[in-house]
Design a protein around this motif. Structure first.
Motif: not given
Length: 297
Positions: A290-291, A179-181, A232-235, A240-242
């Motif tokens: 996650l989605r 969330r904070l990038g 990678r999935a969260l990104g 957001r960048p990961a």
């Protein structure tokens, strides 16, 4: 069915209570506290159970236990973690064994920490124990639960992975850097993290409550994921960048022994018994889970 739940104020306990009541079961929420406090049913720390607290219960879900992910593992904290699991389970089993009639079913929360740090080895309920504080604690914890089987109360030990829910503190900590990038993998990212959604954890626990399985049962999603896969999935899901990487030594400085045991240990745990018993997961893969949690579908 009349079901007593210890740890009913926790994330899983609350969700299970709602689910059981929705299907028509009577739920007894067992309140923990000090002697002399109104409405208290038992105090594992003080070693007593209020007379009648579990009377007439067909089944018991024992979910009590201090959070392993909060605070450094000082000697005092380790003692608290052990007591909240081992001593409470011993007291509960002894009390249930003394009842007439006894409950017909007992499900005790356990943990995948039983397996220790095992790299990419596939870990089923038949795999031997691992090493380290979590493994030692879980072995002793399950030994107390197993006394339920010896007393004639069919007992299953649910070895939970990390439970994913949008309002779960652990899940919020996991997603905050994204969330904070500043999202990224932990160390190499090759370590496996056993996980399960709250909905599937509730369904699997209810499945155990209704069934006849005894002994350990892995309560984790069937599709294993590494920390790099999760990153990678969260990104992708959070857009957001990961690309960040958190070095292991930095987390050791911040969290001490807890970092190695919870963040960098690799547990490729397989829910062999649940799958063999016909249990169907609603969210078997991490990106879909996650989605659903983060985008609502």
């Amino acid at each position: 069915m009349k079901v007593a739940i210890t740890g009913s104020t926790g994330l899983l306990g609350q969700a299970l209570a709602r689910n059981l009541e929705a299907r028509g079961d009577e739920v007894v929420r067992i309140a923990r506290g000090a002697a002399g406090t109104d409405g208290v049913d038992w105090s594992p720390a003080e070693g007593w159970v209020h007379e009648g607290a579990f009377d007439g219960c067909d089944a018991v879900l024992h979910l009590s236990g201090a959070s392993v992910g909060e605070g450094r593992w000082t000697a005092a904290r380790k003692a608290e973690l052990r007591s909240s699991r081992i001593d409470s389970t011993r007291l509960l089993v002894e009390h249930l064994a003394s009842l007439d009639p006894r409950p017909r079913r007992l499900v005790v929360a356990s943990a995948v920490g039983f397996y220790g740090d095992r790299g990419d080895e596939a870990l089923t309920e038949e795999s031997p124990r691992g090493q380290g504080f979590l493994a030692d604690m879980t072995v002793d914890w399950e030994a107390e639960a197993e006394r339920g089987n010896a007393a004639g109360i069919p007992t299953a030990m649910a070895r939970y992975g990390v439970v994913f829910a949008s309002d779960a503190p652990a899940f919020k900590r996991l997603t905050l850097p994204f969330r904070l990038g500043a999202g990224g993998r932990l160390g190499s990212g090759r370590q496996y993290m056993p996980w399960i959604t709250l909905d599937d954890a509730v369904a699997a626990t209810t499945h155990l409550l209704d069934g006849d399985a005894t002994g350990p049962v892995n309560v984790v999603a069937p599709v294993a994921t590494t920390n790099a896969d999760l990153t990678r999935a969260l990104g992708r899901v959070m857009r957001r960048p990961a690309f960040m990487m958190v070095p292991r030594f930095a987390m050791r400085l911040a969290l001490g022994e807890l970092a190695d045991a919870l963040l960098f240990a690799s547990n490729r745990v397989v829910p062999e018994r649940l799958v063999a018993d016909g249990f169907e997961f609603s969210q078997p893969e991490v990106e879909g889970a996650l989605r659903s949690l983060l985008r609502g579908g």
